[in-house]
Design a protein around this motif. Structure first.
Motif, PDB file in Angstrom:
ATOM      1  N   LYS A 198      41.858  37.453  34.305  1.00 38.97           N
ATOM      2  CA  LYS A 198      40.570  37.689  34.947  1.00 38.97           C
ATOM      3  C   LYS A 198      40.593  39.009  35.706  1.00 38.97           C
ATOM      4  N   LYS A 199      39.431  39.392  36.192  1.00 37.94           N
ATOM      5  CA  LYS A 199      39.302  40.603  36.986  1.00 37.94           C
ATOM      6  C   LYS A 199      40.222  40.536  38.206  1.00 37.94           C
ATOM      7  N   HIS A 200      40.882  41.648  38.521  1.00 34.13           N
ATOM      8  CA  HIS A 200      41.808  41.776  39.642  1.00 34.13           C
ATOM      9  C   HIS A 200      43.135  41.047  39.407  1.00 34.13           C
ATOM     10  N   THR A 201      43.380  40.612  38.162  1.00 34.91           N
ATOM     11  CA  THR A 201      44.673  40.024  37.774  1.00 34.91           C
ATOM     12  C   THR A 201      45.130  40.743  36.509  1.00 34.91           C
ATOM     13  N   ARG A 203      45.580  41.569  32.879  1.00 29.50           N
ATOM     14  CA  ARG A 203      44.779  41.136  31.737  1.00 29.50           C
ATOM     15  C   ARG A 203      45.436  41.610  30.450  1.00 29.50           C
TER      16      ARG A 203
END
Length: 266
Positions: A198-201, A203
């Motif tokens: 996900k966003k901010h993790t 990917r």
């Protein structure tokens, strides 16, 4: 009477002799399982496991005469059998058993092992039900799949992919953790894609070519849990045929083997 019963058991004993390295590779191909049931008949040894995450059927083709008596072999402790076979110095291993819940006799030349076996094999418990669903799907030429609610869903996309690229995902847990995986397939463009994270993790994105694609001019997608990594790692290197639909399972055929990865309901 006791002697007669013992003699009857000998005649009813399932027996198969396999190349030691082939047996080890075959068992390892089921991934992390505690127990395993093998069906031996003709020139094939077949194993099935079924879990809430996936179903796997693998087949080992053996030489004619390798199977002395057809039947089932229940392995109650896969890890102990594996250790024994790795330590053995012989080229062949013989497995013998009279039935479920009975001792499993393992012969490796002068070294022998007897393994207790429970009355039921956990990894095999769900397979009869899944086998019926697989049979119906196969009869439909892999165009439909029966869900847990007894509702048929369409398998709209078919094609071939190189599993070597897909298997690379199996070693990414240390990078991406245990995210949800999104599989997207577009037959018109001939692309099979996997997205995770996900966003901010962290990917992850993987796109591979799909050969001989069949399906609509649209992107078909389904989501899978973290088990997707372990499942694709089970596959052998090489080409495989896939059958796939919107919001449903991913079916992968590879020779005599069949892997069905269960989707994560959203």
């Amino acid at each position: 009477m006791a002697c007669l019963n013992s003699l009857t058991e000998v005649f009813e004993m399932t027996e198969v002799t396999l190349d030691r390295k082939s047996l080890l590779g075959f068992i390892a191909g089921f991934g992390e399982v505690d127990d395993l049931r093998l069906s031996v008949a003709g020139t094939r040894v077949t194993g099935e496991v079924g879990f809430s995450t996936h179903y796997l059927r693998r087949t080992l083709v053996v030489d004619e005469g390798s199977i002395a008596k057809e039947g089932d072999i229940d392995i109650g402790d896969v890890s102990k059998l594996t250790i024994f076979c790795k330590r053995a110095k012989t080229t062949a291993i013989t497995l013998k058993q009279t039935g479920s819940g009975k001792l499993l006799y393992i012969n490796a030349g002068s070294m022998k092992l007897q393994l207790p076996t429970p009355d039921s094999i956990v990894s095999h418990a769900k397979t009869p039900l899944v086998r019926k669903i697989v049979s119906k799907s196969s009869e439909s030429m892999w165009t439909t799949w029966m869900t847990g609610t007894s509702r048929e869903t369409l398998l709209e996309v078919h094609g071939e992919i190189d599993t070597k690229e897909l298997k690379a995902i199996g070693g990414m847990k240390g990078v991406i953790g245990a995210p949800v995986f999104r599989v997207l397939v577009n037959a018109e463009e001939g692309e099979f894609s996997v997205q995770a994270g996900k966003k901010h993790t962290p990917r992850l994105f993987l796109t591979t070519e799909m050969q001989n694609p069949q399906g609509p001019n649209a992107t078909i997608g389904s989501s899978f849990g973290s088990w997707f990594m372990q499942c694709v790692n089970i596959l052998d290197d090489g080409m495989a045929t896939i059958h796939f639909g919107e919001g449903t399972v991913l079916i992968i055929e590879q020779g005599h083997d069949l892997l069905i990865i269960v989707d994560q309901k959203e």
